[in-house]
Enzyme design. Structure first.
Site, mmCIF file in Angstrom:
data_model
loop_
_atom_site.group_PDB
_atom_site.id
_atom_site.type_symbol
_atom_site.label_atom_id
_atom_site.label_comp_id
_atom_site.label_asym_id
_atom_site.label_seq_id
_atom_site.Cartn_x
_atom_site.Cartn_y
_atom_site.Cartn_z
ATOM 1 N N HIS A 174 0.855 -1.192 0.000
ATOM 2 C CA HIS A 174 0.000 0.000 0.000
ATOM 3 C C HIS A 174 0.887 1.237 0.000
ATOM 4 O O HIS A 174 1.752 1.389 0.856
ATOM 5 C CB HIS A 174 -0.918 0.016 1.231
ATOM 6 C CG HIS A 174 -2.123 -0.868 1.065
ATOM 7 N ND1 HIS A 174 -3.411 -0.421 1.196
ATOM 8 C CD2 HIS A 174 -2.221 -2.182 0.748
ATOM 9 C CE1 HIS A 174 -4.257 -1.414 0.963
ATOM 10 N NE2 HIS A 174 -3.559 -2.499 0.698
ATOM 11 N N TYR A 204 4.305 6.268 9.911
ATOM 12 C CA TYR A 204 3.421 5.162 9.543
ATOM 13 C C TYR A 204 4.201 4.051 8.840
ATOM 14 O O TYR A 204 3.995 2.865 9.103
ATOM 15 C CB TYR A 204 2.288 5.678 8.642
ATOM 16 C CG TYR A 204 1.109 4.724 8.511
ATOM 17 C CD1 TYR A 204 -0.009 4.864 9.323
ATOM 18 C CD2 TYR A 204 1.120 3.691 7.582
ATOM 19 C CE1 TYR A 204 -1.093 3.988 9.212
ATOM 20 C CE2 TYR A 204 0.033 2.816 7.453
ATOM 21 C CZ TYR A 204 -1.067 2.977 8.274
ATOM 22 O OH TYR A 204 -2.126 2.119 8.165
ATOM 23 N N TYR A 233 -8.949 6.270 7.014
ATOM 24 C CA TYR A 233 -9.049 6.636 8.434
ATOM 25 C C TYR A 233 -9.966 7.846 8.485
ATOM 26 O O TYR A 233 -9.610 8.922 8.005
ATOM 27 C CB TYR A 233 -7.686 7.020 8.994
ATOM 28 C CG TYR A 233 -6.725 5.860 9.185
ATOM 29 C CD1 TYR A 233 -6.026 5.306 8.112
ATOM 30 C CD2 TYR A 233 -6.500 5.330 10.453
ATOM 31 C CE1 TYR A 233 -5.138 4.251 8.292
ATOM 32 C CE2 TYR A 233 -5.607 4.273 10.640
ATOM 33 C CZ TYR A 233 -4.932 3.744 9.566
ATOM 34 O OH TYR A 233 -4.052 2.707 9.750
ATOM 35 N N PRO A 243 -4.320 0.648 18.500
ATOM 36 C CA PRO A 243 -4.113 0.108 17.154
ATOM 37 C C PRO A 243 -4.107 1.147 16.033
ATOM 38 O O PRO A 243 -3.757 0.823 14.902
ATOM 39 C CB PRO A 243 -5.295 -0.850 16.972
ATOM 40 C CG PRO A 243 -6.349 -0.339 17.884
ATOM 41 C CD PRO A 243 -5.645 0.290 19.045
HETATM 42 C C1 PHB Z 1 -6.247 -3.839 10.424
HETATM 43 O O1 PHB Z 1 -6.421 -4.083 9.220
HETATM 44 O O2 PHB Z 1 -6.558 -4.650 11.300
HETATM 45 C C2 PHB Z 1 -5.676 -2.526 10.828
HETATM 46 C C3 PHB Z 1 -5.166 -1.685 9.859
HETATM 47 C C4 PHB Z 1 -4.661 -0.439 10.225
HETATM 48 C C5 PHB Z 1 -4.670 -0.052 11.549
HETATM 49 C C6 PHB Z 1 -5.165 -0.895 12.522
HETATM 50 C C7 PHB Z 1 -5.685 -2.136 12.167
HETATM 51 O O3 PHB Z 1 -4.199 1.178 11.888
#
Ligand code: PHB
Length: 398
Positions: free
Chosen positions: A82, A392, A211, A300
């Site tokens: 990505h 990131y 997001y 997360p």
């Molecule tokens: C996920 O796909 O589980 C996932 C992706 C990005 C994140 C957190 C979880 O920031």
């Protein structure tokens, strides 16, 4: 076996690793590469380990390491590169172009796939790896002969006498008390929300992860494969994952990503993920060290959990190699300080992404306007977008 004479077995190794998650497995590989022998124990079965649902984003450095470990790694075939994410707020999307900003990318490759690959690789290489073995305590970390006392599934006690013990046993670590002096000893912060996560049988709704900050709260549109998608929305930490109907889940998600028509499908997994930030007060004491979730937990939002574990074990493997092959203690003496730098940078990034994107129950109108101001500051500035892309995709593991 007669009552009152419990069977007890002693085994010896150089490094006793508690926990067969990504940290423990990758560490055992790096140690074997350096000629250092290890034993891994884990209280779970292989099946449980391989089916645990966790996050799915790997940093560039993690992918480089997995590819160096196995040039045919499925991360490069099954995983998907990505090159950006979208931040969405006030109904508008803003793409963060990773290669354009920092020359790096991330890979979508679920953690349980990494676990399957690493388990197969380590077992094929003859790694001593014992499932269903629960560590009960760690002793003698201030001596040169620490040990892990554990119990097998049929109640047999085993003692692993080692020269070093590593706690790679997750957030409820049994090794942690031997390192920090208590099972809780650490810096931590809780958040007044959690994530409601689903897995759904549907095609992707967008090319890249979204997001989204919305007046109704945060949502993340992630992916798993061409047929399965992972999505999350912010919820109350005490929410019951079974209280919502499928229609209510889709309505909640859809309201939080205005501008994208989500592709709906059967929801076959739902969970509520509480989250917090945690860093153990100490990461190493004498002949024991902590890595991964045993050492720290991040919310997360920044997708840092597993990547941080990998960075810890790279440092620790290097330190143990110089301890065992050159009897040089300098790197192990510097482990906690060196690992902490990255850990706190990742803590900051995860906290920042979380606070910038979620709604807090007690936010005032001022707070909401300030948050939108913050999002504009990031997406409208090269410096802001570059910081996000750099953090990131992950700071290089040197
Ligand atoms: C996920 O796909 O589980 C996932 C992706 C990005 C994140 C957190 C979880 O920031």
């Amino acid at each position: 076996m007669s009552a009152g004479a419990p069977h007890s077995q002693k085994i010896r190794t150089q490094v006793a690793i508690v926990g067969a998650g990504p940290a423990g497995l990758i560490l055992s590989h790096l140690l074997a590469d350096a000629g250092v022998e290890s034993i891994i124990i884990d209280q779970r079965s292989r099946d449980e380990i391989e089916s645990t649902i966790r996050a799915g984003i790997l940093e560039q450095g993690t992918v480089d390491l997995l590819t160096a470990i196995d040039p045919n790694s499925r991360v490069n075939t099954v995983g998907n590169r990505h090159d950006g994410i979208e931040l969405r707020f006030q109904s508008e999307g803003h793409r963060i172009d990773f290669p354009g900003l920092v020359g790096r990318s991330v890979w979508l490759y679920p953690q349980h796939e990494v676990l399957k690959d690493m388990l197969r690789l380590r077992l094929d290489a003859g790694q001593d790896l014992r499932f269903g073995v629960t560590a009960t305590r760690v002793e003698g970390v201030e001596t040169d002969t620490p040990c892990v006392v554990a119990t097998t599934a049929d109640g047999e006690e085993i003692t692993i006498e080692a020269e070093f013990v590593v706690g790679a046993d997750g957030s409820r670590s049994v090794v942690r008390p031997a390192v920090t002096g208590s099972s809780t000893g650490g810096f931590f912060r809780e958040y007044p929300f959690a994530w409601f996560g689903i897995l759904t049988e549907a095609p992707p709704s967008a090319d890249e992860l979204i997001y989204s900050n919305s007046p109704n709260g945060f949502a993340l549109i992630s992916q798993r494969s061409p047929e399965v998608q992972r999505m999350y929305f912010q919820c109350d930490p005490d929410a019951d994952p079974n209280a919502l109907s499928e229609d209510e889940i889709w309505e909640t998600l859809q309201a939080r990503v205005p501008g994208t028509a989500l592709k709906e499908g059967r929801i076959f997994q739902r969970d509520v993920l509480r989250f917090r930030s945690f860093v153990a007060h100490e990461l190493r004491r004498g002949r024991a060290a902590l890595v991964g979730d045993a050492a720290h937990t991040v919310p997360p939002t920044g997708a840092k959990g597993m990547n941080l574990a990998v960075a810890d074990v790279v440092l620790l493997a290097r330190a143990l190699r110089s301890l065992f092959s050159e009897n040089d203690e300098r790197l192990i003496d510097g482990y906690a300080e060196q690992a902490s730098r990255r850990i706190w940078k990742a803590q900051h990034f995860s906290w920042w992404m979380t606070s910038m994107l979620h709604s807090t129950p007690d936010a005032s109108d001022f707070d909401r306007h300030r948050q939108i101001g913050e999002l504009h500051s990031v997406v409208e500035s090269d410096a802001g977008r570059t910081y996000l892309a750099e953090a990131y995709t992950g700071w290089p593991i040197d």
